[in-house]
Scaffold this motif. Structure first.
Motif, PDB file in Angstrom:
ATOM      1  N   ALA A   1       0.841  -1.207   0.000  1.00 47.62           N
ATOM      2  CA  ALA A   1       0.000   0.000   0.000  1.00 47.62           C
ATOM      3  C   ALA A   1       0.873   1.254   0.000  1.00 47.62           C
ATOM      4  O   ALA A   1       0.559   2.250  -0.667  1.00 47.62           O
ATOM      5  CB  ALA A   1      -0.922  -0.016   1.218  1.00 47.62           C
ATOM      6  N   LEU A   2       1.983   1.216   0.734  1.00 50.23           N
ATOM      7  CA  LEU A   2       2.906   2.350   0.733  1.00 50.23           C
ATOM      8  C   LEU A   2       3.543   2.537  -0.644  1.00 50.23           C
ATOM      9  O   LEU A   2       3.734   3.672  -1.109  1.00 50.23           O
ATOM     10  CB  LEU A   2       3.987   2.145   1.802  1.00 50.23           C
ATOM     11  N   ASP A   3       3.854   1.423  -1.305  1.00 51.24           N
ATOM     12  CA  ASP A   3       4.384   1.507  -2.674  1.00 51.24           C
ATOM     13  C   ASP A   3       3.382   2.187  -3.598  1.00 51.24           C
ATOM     14  O   ASP A   3       3.753   2.982  -4.474  1.00 51.24           O
ATOM     15  CB  ASP A   3       4.713   0.114  -3.202  1.00 51.24           C
ATOM     16  N   THR A   4       2.089   1.868  -3.402  1.00 52.45           N
ATOM     17  CA  THR A   4       1.042   2.488  -4.222  1.00 52.45           C
ATOM     18  C   THR A   4       0.995   3.997  -3.997  1.00 52.45           C
ATOM     19  O   THR A   4       0.858   4.779  -4.941  1.00 52.45           O
ATOM     20  CB  THR A   4      -0.328   1.852  -3.883  1.00 52.45           C
ATOM     21  N   LEU A   5       1.144   4.408  -2.734  1.00 50.89           N
ATOM     22  CA  LEU A   5       1.144   5.847  -2.421  1.00 50.89           C
ATOM     23  C   LEU A   5       2.374   6.537  -3.012  1.00 50.89           C
ATOM     24  O   LEU A   5       2.305   7.693  -3.441  1.00 50.89           O
ATOM     25  CB  LEU A   5       1.093   6.055  -0.912  1.00 50.89           C
ATOM     26  N   VAL A   6       3.488   5.830  -3.033  1.00 53.72           N
ATOM     27  CA  VAL A   6       4.693   6.391  -3.649  1.00 53.72           C
ATOM     28  C   VAL A   6       4.468   6.577  -5.148  1.00 53.72           C
ATOM     29  O   VAL A   6       4.799   7.626  -5.727  1.00 53.72           O
ATOM     30  CB  VAL A   6       5.918   5.483  -3.385  1.00 53.72           C
ATOM     31  N   ALA A   7       3.890   5.543  -5.795  1.00 60.85           N
ATOM     32  CA  ALA A   7       3.638   5.612  -7.237  1.00 60.85           C
ATOM     33  C   ALA A   7       2.667   6.738  -7.583  1.00 60.85           C
ATOM     34  O   ALA A   7       2.764   7.356  -8.656  1.00 60.85           O
ATOM     35  CB  ALA A   7       3.090   4.269  -7.728  1.00 60.85           C
ATOM     36  N   ALA A   8       1.742   7.019  -6.652  1.00 64.66           N
ATOM     37  CA  ALA A   8       0.750   8.071  -6.895  1.00 64.66           C
ATOM     38  C   ALA A   8       1.291   9.457  -6.556  1.00 64.66           C
ATOM     39  O   ALA A   8       0.611  10.461  -6.782  1.00 64.66           O
ATOM     40  CB  ALA A   8      -0.501   7.787  -6.074  1.00 64.66           C
ATOM     41  N   GLY A   9       2.484   9.517  -5.989  1.00 68.73           N
ATOM     42  CA  GLY A   9       3.063  10.797  -5.620  1.00 68.73           C
ATOM     43  C   GLY A   9       2.606  11.315  -4.272  1.00 68.73           C
ATOM     44  O   GLY A   9       2.978  12.420  -3.856  1.00 68.73           O
ATOM     45  N   THR A  10       1.825  10.538  -3.556  1.00 67.17           N
ATOM     46  CA  THR A  10       1.351  10.936  -2.223  1.00 67.17           C
ATOM     47  C   THR A  10       2.479  10.853  -1.197  1.00 67.17           C
ATOM     48  O   THR A  10       2.495  11.574  -0.200  1.00 67.17           O
ATOM     49  CB  THR A  10       0.182  10.017  -1.785  1.00 67.17           C
ATOM     50  N   LEU A  11       3.419   9.965  -1.455  1.00 64.66           N
ATOM     51  CA  LEU A  11       4.515   9.705  -0.520  1.00 64.66           C
ATOM     52  C   LEU A  11       5.819   9.672  -1.315  1.00 64.66           C
ATOM     53  O   LEU A  11       5.873   9.069  -2.384  1.00 64.66           O
ATOM     54  CB  LEU A  11       4.285   8.344   0.172  1.00 64.66           C
ATOM     55  N   PRO A  12       6.864  10.324  -0.831  1.00 66.94           N
ATOM     56  CA  PRO A  12       8.147  10.255  -1.555  1.00 66.94           C
ATOM     57  C   PRO A  12       8.771   8.872  -1.440  1.00 66.94           C
ATOM     58  O   PRO A  12       8.539   8.144  -0.453  1.00 66.94           O
ATOM     59  CB  PRO A  12       9.000  11.312  -0.856  1.00 66.94           C
ATOM     60  N   GLY A  13       9.532   8.465  -2.405  1.00 68.75           N
ATOM     61  CA  GLY A  13      10.195   7.167  -2.372  1.00 68.75           C
ATOM     62  C   GLY A  13      11.448   7.208  -1.511  1.00 68.75           C
ATOM     63  O   GLY A  13      11.925   8.264  -1.103  1.00 68.75           O
ATOM     64  N   GLY A  14      11.980   6.026  -1.215  1.00 66.69           N
ATOM     65  CA  GLY A  14      13.247   5.925  -0.496  1.00 66.69           C
ATOM     66  C   GLY A  14      13.173   6.121   0.994  1.00 66.69           C
ATOM     67  O   GLY A  14      14.212   6.242   1.648  1.00 66.69           O
ATOM     68  N   LEU A  15      11.969   6.151   1.579  1.00 66.09           N
ATOM     69  CA  LEU A  15      11.866   6.328   3.036  1.00 66.09           C
ATOM     70  C   LEU A  15      12.238   5.039   3.758  1.00 66.09           C
ATOM     71  O   LEU A  15      11.971   3.934   3.285  1.00 66.09           O
ATOM     72  CB  LEU A  15      10.441   6.738   3.414  1.00 66.09           C
ATOM     73  N   ASP A  16      12.844   5.186   4.924  1.00 67.89           N
ATOM     74  CA  ASP A  16      13.228   4.037   5.747  1.00 67.89           C
ATOM     75  C   ASP A  16      11.987   3.494   6.451  1.00 67.89           C
ATOM     76  O   ASP A  16      11.383   4.167   7.291  1.00 67.89           O
ATOM     77  CB  ASP A  16      14.273   4.471   6.779  1.00 67.89           C
ATOM     78  N   ARG A  17      11.592   2.266   6.116  1.00 65.61           N
ATOM     79  CA  ARG A  17      10.368   1.672   6.679  1.00 65.61           C
ATOM     80  C   ARG A  17      10.652   0.653   7.778  1.00 65.61           C
ATOM     81  O   ARG A  17       9.734  -0.042   8.236  1.00 65.61           O
ATOM     82  CB  ARG A  17       9.569   0.986   5.565  1.00 65.61           C
ATOM     83  N   ARG A  18      11.877   0.559   8.229  1.00 69.65           N
ATOM     84  CA  ARG A  18      12.225  -0.496   9.182  1.00 69.65           C
ATOM     85  C   ARG A  18      11.472  -0.394  10.507  1.00 69.65           C
ATOM     86  O   ARG A  18      11.290  -1.400  11.201  1.00 69.65           O
ATOM     87  CB  ARG A  18      13.733  -0.486   9.453  1.00 69.65           C
ATOM     88  N   ASN A  19      11.048   0.798  10.888  1.00 73.69           N
ATOM     89  CA  ASN A  19      10.346   0.963  12.168  1.00 73.69           C
ATOM     90  C   ASN A  19       8.829   0.877  12.049  1.00 73.69           C
ATOM     91  O   ASN A  19       8.112   1.115  13.020  1.00 73.69           O
ATOM     92  CB  ASN A  19      10.740   2.295  12.809  1.00 73.69           C
TER      93      ASN A  19
END
Length: 574
Positions: free
Chosen positions: A14-32
């Motif tokens: 779902a986060l990848d989808t938001l990145v593809a839509a431009g809602t969320l920038p790519g490359g964020l650290d998701r480990r937490n």
């Protein structure tokens, strides 16, 4: 893939989808980003902090991000509803079919349910027990032995490669005392009347070793100077004590992969190699220790010693690695030993008694220095166990001299009782081991309560077979909300394994199994007042098959958890 890992993947997608839509920038650290049950079960089945973790680095409002992510997650077939709570937490309520699907996954995975794939490539060295080789194991060693062994099994179940190591302290003054004690018993074996003086080991366990030496050497060493027999007696005595210790540990089901000798370590020049390595890095230097705080003793004088810069790693003073006579300090020998261990493992864990708390900071500093901070190193401190019988302190063993032997305790109450009981509290919390209470058949005894749940499930299957209800494909739609609540608890097992391994806390498995057993017994007891709610309803074979399937899954998780603890899952209570 379990339900929690599956939803972690859903959230990632779902986060990848938001990145593809431009809602969320790519490359964020998701480990937490986490997926876990909400603290309040009324809020839903799962909760994620994804929006809270990612909003700040994304430069957006967490609530706004949570709404966008919730919209994506709401499209999943397994999700019944999604709610955004507070500043941006997301709570998910899953469909009943999602939980039925997870229930089916438990027996399908069997003994591997909750097990992580062994492809992580992380090797962990766990050093535990490491009792001085001066006598049989006593109950002071027991808790650390069980904690270390259960932690090793837990980490293996969590996907790590584990090395179980025992450090044989055979280079210190205590083994010379052992040799002298055996020599006295050797003279006794040859007919001399002896008195055990203060400072030597008085236990009768040294008699067989002494008799063997008397049979081999006769009276050759009776009047000989110590220099002629000390090394031989020390070697033979340590070997005999280690054989005894291995036998005692085997009673608990504990076996080590590696036995490292301190004497061999020093003979191989490992402390010198560690010193040279640290000097090359500027971490060992020749200096003078500060005078003792308070009133300075009359015999104190400043002496130049090789010092390790432990203050550079958080210690409160630099530490000597050699004594003024050139011999290695305990710290210097330990430093070399950990240097050796770090060369064969990615992570190190030491299980120590709480009386060693004062040395933790310096050895942690040493490992950080030796490994450049690249090796994770944990020291787990284990508190002592107070032995009671009906609330009264247990008397010491005459054979052992001044302590209660582990072997005597295991033979009295059984290995499973000892192992489980040692894990019923945090390792750093004080513990009472009451011989009467640990074998009590009651809800207040976790050992009994968990094993009773498994035995009850085994009995249920036997009774169903006797009633002519064959186990086959079950219609899990017959399970209702009360029964699915037990599934939700069962489904947490893989997550418990993961978090317990990360925290290095095997007692979490024992706590979880008790909660699971309590929930199972509670559901079982509903049938005492409502016959239609019993697990075995002869008049309704379909409902019975569904409940048998549920009970089998619970039994599987109990077996998996007990296996991590090194405890047998019994089918009958005796």
């Amino acid at each position: 893939m379990t339900l929690y890992t599956r939803f972690a993947a859903h959230i990632d997608a779902a986060l990848d989808t938001l990145v593809a839509a431009g809602t969320l920038p790519g490359g964020l650290d998701r480990r937490n980003v986490t997926v876990e049950p909400p603290r309040d079960a009324s809020h839903g089945d799962l909760a994620t902090n994804a929006a809270m973790v990612l909003a700040k680095p994304a430069g957006t409002n967490p609530r706004v991000l949570a709404e966008a992510l919730a919209a994506e997650l709401g499209r999943l077939d397994d999700v019944d509803s999604v709610a955004v709570a507070g500043p941006g937490f997301i709570n998910l309520k899953l469909t009943d079919d999602a939980w039925r699907g997870e229930l089916s996954a438990i027996p399908a995975a069997g003994s591997d349910y909750g097990r992580a794939p062994s492809s992580k490539g992380v090797t962990v060295n766990i050093e535990y027990v490491s009792a001085n080789p001066t006598g049989p194991m006593h109950m002071g060693h027991c808790r650390g032995a069980v904690v270390g062994d259960a932690l090793a099994s837990l980490l293996e179940f969590a996907g790590h490669t584990v090395i179980r190591e025992y450090y044989v302290n055979d280079a210190g003054g205590q083994v010379d005392v052992l040799a002298r004690s055996v020599h006295l018993r050797y003279r006794e074996a040859l007919g001399e009347t002896v008195t055990i003086p203060e400072g030597l080991y008085p236990g009768d366990y040294l008699v067989p070793v002494a008799k063997d030496l008397a049979a081999e050497f006769g009276d050759r060493f009776v009047g000989a100077p110590e220099s002629e027999w000390l090394a031989t007696f020390r070697t033979r005595a340590v070997a005999a004590m280690m054989a005894m210790i291995r036998e005692d540990l085997a009673l608990l089901g504990i076996h080590h992969d590696v036995f490292s000798s301190e004497a061999e370590l020093q003979a191989a020049g490992k402390p010198e190699a560690a010193e040279a390595e640290l000097r090359a890095r500027g971490l060992v230097y020749d200096g003078v220790l500060e005078a003792p705080k308070g009133e300075t003793p009359d015999d104190w004088e400043p002496v130049e010693l090789p010092l390790f810069r432990s203050t550079a790693y958080g210690d409160d003073q630099d530490r000597p690695i050699r004594k003024s006579n050139g011999q290695w300090t305990y710290f210097g020998a330990d430093l070399a030993y950990h240097f050796q261990k770090a060369q064969g493992a990615d992570q190190l864990i030491d299980i120590w008694g709480a009386d060693h708390a004062g040395t933790v900071k310096r050895i942690v500093a040493a490992v950080a220095a030796l490994t450049g901070g690249q090796t994770r190193f944990d020291v787990k401190l284990v508190q002592m166990v107070r032995l009671l019988r009906g609330g009264e302190p247990v008397k010491m063993s005459k054979r052992a001299g001044n302590f209660v032997t582990l072997a005597d305790v295991v033979r009295e109450v059984g290995r499973d009782v000892v192992r489980f009981t040692m894990l019923t509290r945090r390792a750093d919390a004080q513990m009472d081991f009451d011989f009467a209470k640990v074998v009590e058949a009651s809800k207040d005894n976790p050992v009994f309560y968990v094993q009773y749940a498994h035995a009850r499930i085994a009995s249920l299957h036997r009774r169903a077979t006797e009633a002519g209800i064959a186990e086959g494909e079950a219609d899990l739609s017959r399970l209702d909300t009360e029964e699915l609540a037990l599934v939700k608890l069962a489904a947490q097992f893989p997550r418990i394994v993961e978090t317990a391994a990360a925290a290095r806390e095997p007692h979490r498995i024992a706590f979880y199994l008790y909660d699971l057993a309590a929930a199972f017994h509670a559901l079982w007891n509903v049938g005492n007042d409502r016959p239609d709610r019993r697990f075995l309803v002869v008049e309704d074979a379909e409902a019975t098959r569904a409940r048998l399937f549920l009970a089998s899954a619970i039994g599987q998780i109990v077996r998996n958890g007990l296996a991590i603890m090194g405890v047998e899952a019994v089918s009958e209570m005796k």
